[in-house]
Motif scaffolding. Structure first.
Motif, PDB file in Angstrom:
ATOM      1  N   VAL A  11     140.252  94.903  -5.420  1.00 50.30           N
ATOM      2  CA  VAL A  11     141.289  94.566  -4.438  1.00 50.30           C
ATOM      3  C   VAL A  11     140.688  93.840  -3.243  1.00 50.30           C
ATOM      4  CG1 VAL A  11     142.999  95.550  -2.865  1.00 50.30           C
ATOM      5  CG2 VAL A  11     142.757  96.475  -5.183  1.00 50.30           C
ATOM      6  N   LEU A  12     139.578  94.350  -2.729  1.00 46.88           N
ATOM      7  CA  LEU A  12     138.957  93.718  -1.565  1.00 46.88           C
ATOM      8  C   LEU A  12     138.380  92.350  -1.912  1.00 46.88           C
ATOM      9  CD1 LEU A  12     137.155  96.767   0.097  1.00 46.88           C
ATOM     10  CD2 LEU A  12     139.260  95.638   0.810  1.00 46.88           C
ATOM     11  N   CYS A  13     137.840  92.199  -3.131  1.00 49.83           N
ATOM     12  CA  CYS A  13     137.302  90.902  -3.534  1.00 49.83           C
ATOM     13  C   CYS A  13     138.417  89.867  -3.641  1.00 49.83           C
ATOM     14  CB  CYS A  13     136.563  91.034  -4.864  1.00 49.83           C
ATOM     15  SG  CYS A  13     135.691  89.542  -5.377  1.00 49.83           S
ATOM     16  N   ALA A  14     139.563  90.255  -4.208  1.00 52.17           N
ATOM     17  CA  ALA A  14     140.698  89.335  -4.292  1.00 52.17           C
ATOM     18  C   ALA A  14     141.183  88.951  -2.900  1.00 52.17           C
ATOM     19  CB  ALA A  14     141.827  89.974  -5.103  1.00 52.17           C
ATOM     20  N   ALA A  15     141.214  89.910  -1.977  1.00 50.88           N
ATOM     21  CA  ALA A  15     141.629  89.613  -0.613  1.00 50.88           C
ATOM     22  C   ALA A  15     140.639  88.685   0.079  1.00 50.88           C
ATOM     23  CB  ALA A  15     141.770  90.919   0.176  1.00 50.88           C
ATOM     24  N   ALA A  16     139.343  88.889  -0.181  1.00 51.39           N
ATOM     25  CA  ALA A  16     138.335  88.024   0.433  1.00 51.39           C
ATOM     26  C   ALA A  16     138.455  86.586  -0.074  1.00 51.39           C
ATOM     27  CB  ALA A  16     136.943  88.576   0.141  1.00 51.39           C
ATOM     28  N   VAL A  17     138.697  86.411  -1.359  1.00 52.78           N
ATOM     29  CA  VAL A  17     138.860  85.061  -1.909  1.00 52.78           C
ATOM     30  C   VAL A  17     140.107  84.396  -1.344  1.00 52.78           C
ATOM     31  CG1 VAL A  17     139.289  83.774  -4.035  1.00 52.78           C
ATOM     32  CG2 VAL A  17     137.557  85.570  -3.992  1.00 52.78           C
ATOM     33  N   ALA A  18     141.177  85.172  -1.185  1.00 53.11           N
ATOM     34  CA  ALA A  18     142.384  84.618  -0.577  1.00 53.11           C
ATOM     35  C   ALA A  18     142.116  84.185   0.864  1.00 53.11           C
ATOM     36  CB  ALA A  18     143.508  85.650  -0.619  1.00 53.11           C
TER      37      ALA A  18
ATOM     38  N   ILE B 178     133.482  83.561   8.915  1.00 46.28           N
ATOM     39  CA  ILE B 178     133.703  84.959   9.304  1.00 46.28           C
ATOM     40  C   ILE B 178     134.386  85.722   8.175  1.00 46.28           C
ATOM     41  CG2 ILE B 178     134.911  86.461  10.926  1.00 46.28           C
ATOM     42  CD1 ILE B 178     134.538  84.297  13.047  1.00 46.28           C
ATOM     43  N   ALA B 179     135.390  85.072   7.563  1.00 42.52           N
ATOM     44  CA  ALA B 179     136.086  85.725   6.452  1.00 42.52           C
ATOM     45  C   ALA B 179     135.142  85.989   5.289  1.00 42.52           C
ATOM     46  CB  ALA B 179     137.262  84.862   6.004  1.00 42.52           C
ATOM     47  N   ALA B 180     134.232  85.036   5.023  1.00 42.28           N
ATOM     48  CA  ALA B 180     133.276  85.224   3.937  1.00 42.28           C
ATOM     49  C   ALA B 180     132.329  86.383   4.225  1.00 42.28           C
ATOM     50  CB  ALA B 180     132.491  83.936   3.707  1.00 42.28           C
ATOM     51  N   ALA B 181     131.834  86.471   5.454  1.00 48.21           N
ATOM     52  CA  ALA B 181     130.906  87.548   5.813  1.00 48.21           C
ATOM     53  C   ALA B 181     131.587  88.905   5.763  1.00 48.21           C
ATOM     54  CB  ALA B 181     130.328  87.289   7.200  1.00 48.21           C
ATOM     55  N   VAL B 182     132.790  88.990   6.343  1.00 45.76           N
ATOM     56  CA  VAL B 182     133.507  90.265   6.346  1.00 45.76           C
ATOM     57  C   VAL B 182     133.884  90.677   4.928  1.00 45.76           C
ATOM     58  CG1 VAL B 182     135.610  91.429   7.120  1.00 45.76           C
ATOM     59  CG2 VAL B 182     134.348  89.960   8.698  1.00 45.76           C
ATOM     60  N   GLY B 183     134.331  89.718   4.124  1.00 48.29           N
ATOM     61  CA  GLY B 183     134.702  90.024   2.749  1.00 48.29           C
ATOM     62  C   GLY B 183     133.525  90.497   1.923  1.00 48.29           C
ATOM     63  N   ALA B 184     132.377  89.834   2.058  1.00 46.78           N
ATOM     64  CA  ALA B 184     131.191  90.249   1.309  1.00 46.78           C
ATOM     65  C   ALA B 184     130.755  91.652   1.701  1.00 46.78           C
ATOM     66  CB  ALA B 184     130.061  89.253   1.534  1.00 46.78           C
ATOM     67  N   LEU B 185     130.795  91.955   3.010  1.00 46.92           N
ATOM     68  CA  LEU B 185     130.403  93.289   3.469  1.00 46.92           C
ATOM     69  C   LEU B 185     131.370  94.350   2.947  1.00 46.92           C
ATOM     70  CD1 LEU B 185     128.559  95.057   5.201  1.00 46.92           C
ATOM     71  CD2 LEU B 185     130.037  94.537   7.160  1.00 46.92           C
ATOM     72  N   ALA B 186     132.666  94.052   2.995  1.00 49.79           N
ATOM     73  CA  ALA B 186     133.660  95.025   2.545  1.00 49.79           C
ATOM     74  C   ALA B 186     133.525  95.299   1.047  1.00 49.79           C
ATOM     75  CB  ALA B 186     135.065  94.517   2.868  1.00 49.79           C
TER      76      ALA B 186
ATOM     77  N   VAL C 190     135.656  87.631  -9.061  1.00 50.23           N
ATOM     78  CA  VAL C 190     136.856  88.463  -8.903  1.00 50.23           C
ATOM     79  C   VAL C 190     137.101  89.285 -10.166  1.00 50.23           C
ATOM     80  CG1 VAL C 190     139.336  88.425  -8.507  1.00 50.23           C
ATOM     81  CG2 VAL C 190     137.862  86.861  -7.241  1.00 50.23           C
ATOM     82  N   ALA C 191     136.933  88.663 -11.329  1.00 48.66           N
ATOM     83  CA  ALA C 191     137.131  89.388 -12.587  1.00 48.66           C
ATOM     84  C   ALA C 191     136.130  90.535 -12.730  1.00 48.66           C
ATOM     85  CB  ALA C 191     137.018  88.429 -13.765  1.00 48.66           C
ATOM     86  N   LEU C 192     134.873  90.295 -12.364  1.00 50.86           N
ATOM     87  CA  LEU C 192     133.871  91.359 -12.445  1.00 50.86           C
ATOM     88  C   LEU C 192     134.183  92.497 -11.473  1.00 50.86           C
ATOM     89  CD1 LEU C 192     130.617  89.212 -12.764  1.00 50.86           C
ATOM     90  CD2 LEU C 192     131.572  90.715 -14.509  1.00 50.86           C
ATOM     91  N   ALA C 193     134.665  92.145 -10.280  1.00 53.69           N
ATOM     92  CA  ALA C 193     135.030  93.193  -9.325  1.00 53.69           C
ATOM     93  C   ALA C 193     136.220  94.004  -9.818  1.00 53.69           C
ATOM     94  CB  ALA C 193     135.334  92.563  -7.965  1.00 53.69           C
ATOM     95  N   LEU C 194     137.213  93.319 -10.388  1.00 53.93           N
ATOM     96  CA  LEU C 194     138.365  94.028 -10.932  1.00 53.93           C
ATOM     97  C   LEU C 194     137.983  94.897 -12.134  1.00 53.93           C
ATOM     98  CD1 LEU C 194     141.063  91.201 -10.761  1.00 53.93           C
ATOM     99  CD2 LEU C 194     140.980  93.262  -9.352  1.00 53.93           C
ATOM    100  N   SER C 195     136.939  94.510 -12.848  1.00 56.99           N
ATOM    101  CA  SER C 195     136.535  95.273 -14.035  1.00 56.99           C
ATOM    102  C   SER C 195     135.774  96.542 -13.691  1.00 56.99           C
ATOM    103  CB  SER C 195     135.664  94.402 -14.944  1.00 56.99           C
ATOM    104  OG  SER C 195     134.375  94.189 -14.376  1.00 56.99           O
TER     105      SER C 195
END
Length: 422
Positions: free
Chosen positions: A152-159, A171-179, A246-251
């Protein structure tokens, strides 16, 4: 990376029922262990003889008359803790005791030796009846939600990356990667994917990072360097391949469910099997079925994310990476973290070396360094490098897992592993 001899070296068990060093030495005191005898028997015989010389005459007579009794005397606690003979057999197997070793205790195999040890140890109360079909632990909502969180967080970060530009995008990339990293760490610390041994996620992060940026960097190296961005990219925008990540994170959630099913069903077979060979033969199809189930789910997720993000699904390299990560985690959960770390390290090093040779090949007189990678890319495209590296690593771990995860010692305490709070 392909050296199976390095992977097959014995690893120290981390389960609560594993023997300590004093217990291991007792095998030599009573009858020797498997590693102490070669074809001529000279070294093993010498070790046993020296051990018997140190024993008192009465103790030596007891050992010669009843070697199993001497073994039970040293390992009474182990036998009393066991819920069935296969638990004792799993402990013996974990330390390299084979049927040839059991023959020194006047038994045809390890399981018959364990049965006698289990039957002869007195207990205060009668043991509970053996369950042929114990109830399966339910899928806990807590660890299932944690397993869903990385996707879920990976999909939100890509969005967020697609909706922003300039500094907000960084900033979005850094926050998303950390989350995503924190969520993945939480998912691996609780539930079926958790392991008693703490492992480093450095190489996993490198492999996932290559899936996100590696193809673009490889194309840049082949095109002539960092100044020549591929695909006509403008404004300094680095090309990303987000669909496989995203697929790997969802898996992560399907992987947790598959690991849960594998542990529970292997535990059922552990309680119903009547020998180590019988258990191994029944668990091997279960392992392959679990692996195939995860790969099918990952294929569907890759197709879905590729369609939603309007990107190539990158099936070959993403499937190879997913297989590698799943097998490495299963081995780590069941007490074989060394082999998983070794293969992950070798795979990450192979990918890094492929990029390094391309850039090194641009130096005067070093063109030959880039020839292997250029030939592979010419034949299979940029996806050939990660597919070859991860595919070879996954195949190595699959062969290794078919040996290690089909042993009773890997599942003797699967209930505790399945319900481990993290």
């Amino acid at each position: 990376m392909s050296g199976l001899g390095e992977l097959d070296r014995p690893e120290t068990p981390s389960s609560p029922g594993a023997w300590d060093e004093r217990s291991r030495r007792s095998l030599t005191d009573v009858g020797g262990d498997e590693g102490g005898t070669d074809e001529s028997g000279s070294r093993g015989a010498g070790a046993v003889a020296s051990s018997r010389d140190r024993q008192s005459p009465s103790r030596a007579r007891r050992s010669n008359a009843d070697p199993v009794k001497a073994l039970m005397h040293r390992h009474r606690d182990l036998c009393e803790r066991a819920v069935d003979p296969l638990e004792i057999a799993a402990g013996l197997e974990a330390h390299g005791v084979t049927d040839r070793t059991a023959a020194r205790f006047r038994h045809r195999d390890v399981f018959s030796l364990a049965e006698e040890m289990y039957a002869r140890v007195p207990r205060d109360d009668d043991p509970a009846p053996r369950l042929t079909n114990p109830p399966a632990p339910s899928v806990r909502a807590a660890w299932l939600l944690l397993a869903l969180l990385p996707g879920v967080l990976c999909a939100a970060a890509v969005a967020g990356l697609r909706l922003t530009d300039g500094r907000p995008r960084l900033i979005a990339a850094a926050v998303g990667a950390l989350a995503v990293t924190m969520a993945l760490r939480a998912a691996l610390r609780r539930g079926p994917l958790s392991a008693a041994t703490r492992t480093s996620g450095t190489w996993t992060c490198w492999l996932v990072g290559y899936a996100l940026l590696g193809d673009g960097l490889l194309r840049t190296a082949l095109a002539g360097g960092p100044d020549a961005l591929p695909d006509g990219t403008a404004d300094g925008e680095w090309p990303l391949t987000a669909a496989p990540v995203v697929a790997l994170a969802l898996s992560c959630a399907p992987a947790a469910v598959c690991a849960h099913l594998f542990a529970v069903r292997a535990r059922r077979k552990l309680t119903s099997s009547r020998g180590l060979a019988d258990f191994s033969a029944s668990v091997r199809p279960l392992l392959l079925g679990t692996f195939a189930l995860y790969m099918g789910v990952l294929t569907a997720l890759l197709t879905l994310t590729g369609a939603v993000l309007d990107e190539p699904a990158a099936h070959p390299q993403a499937l190879a990476l997913g297989a590698l990560l799943l097998l490495a985690r299963l081995l780590t959960v069941h007490g074989h973290a060394h082999s998983a770390t070794l293969v992950l390290t070798a795979t990450a090093a192979a990918k890094g070396a492929a990029l390094a040779t391309l850039f090194a090949g641009r130096l005067p007189g070093c063109d030959f360094l880039a020839v292997p990678v250029e030939a592979l890319v010419a034949a299979c495209g940029p996806a050939g490098v990660p597919t070859a590296a991860c595919g070879l690593g996954a195949l190595t771990l699959l062969v290794h897992a078919s040996r290690r995860l089909t042993r009773a010692s890997a599942h003797a305490h699967a209930d505790a592993a399945t319900e481990r709070p993290g």
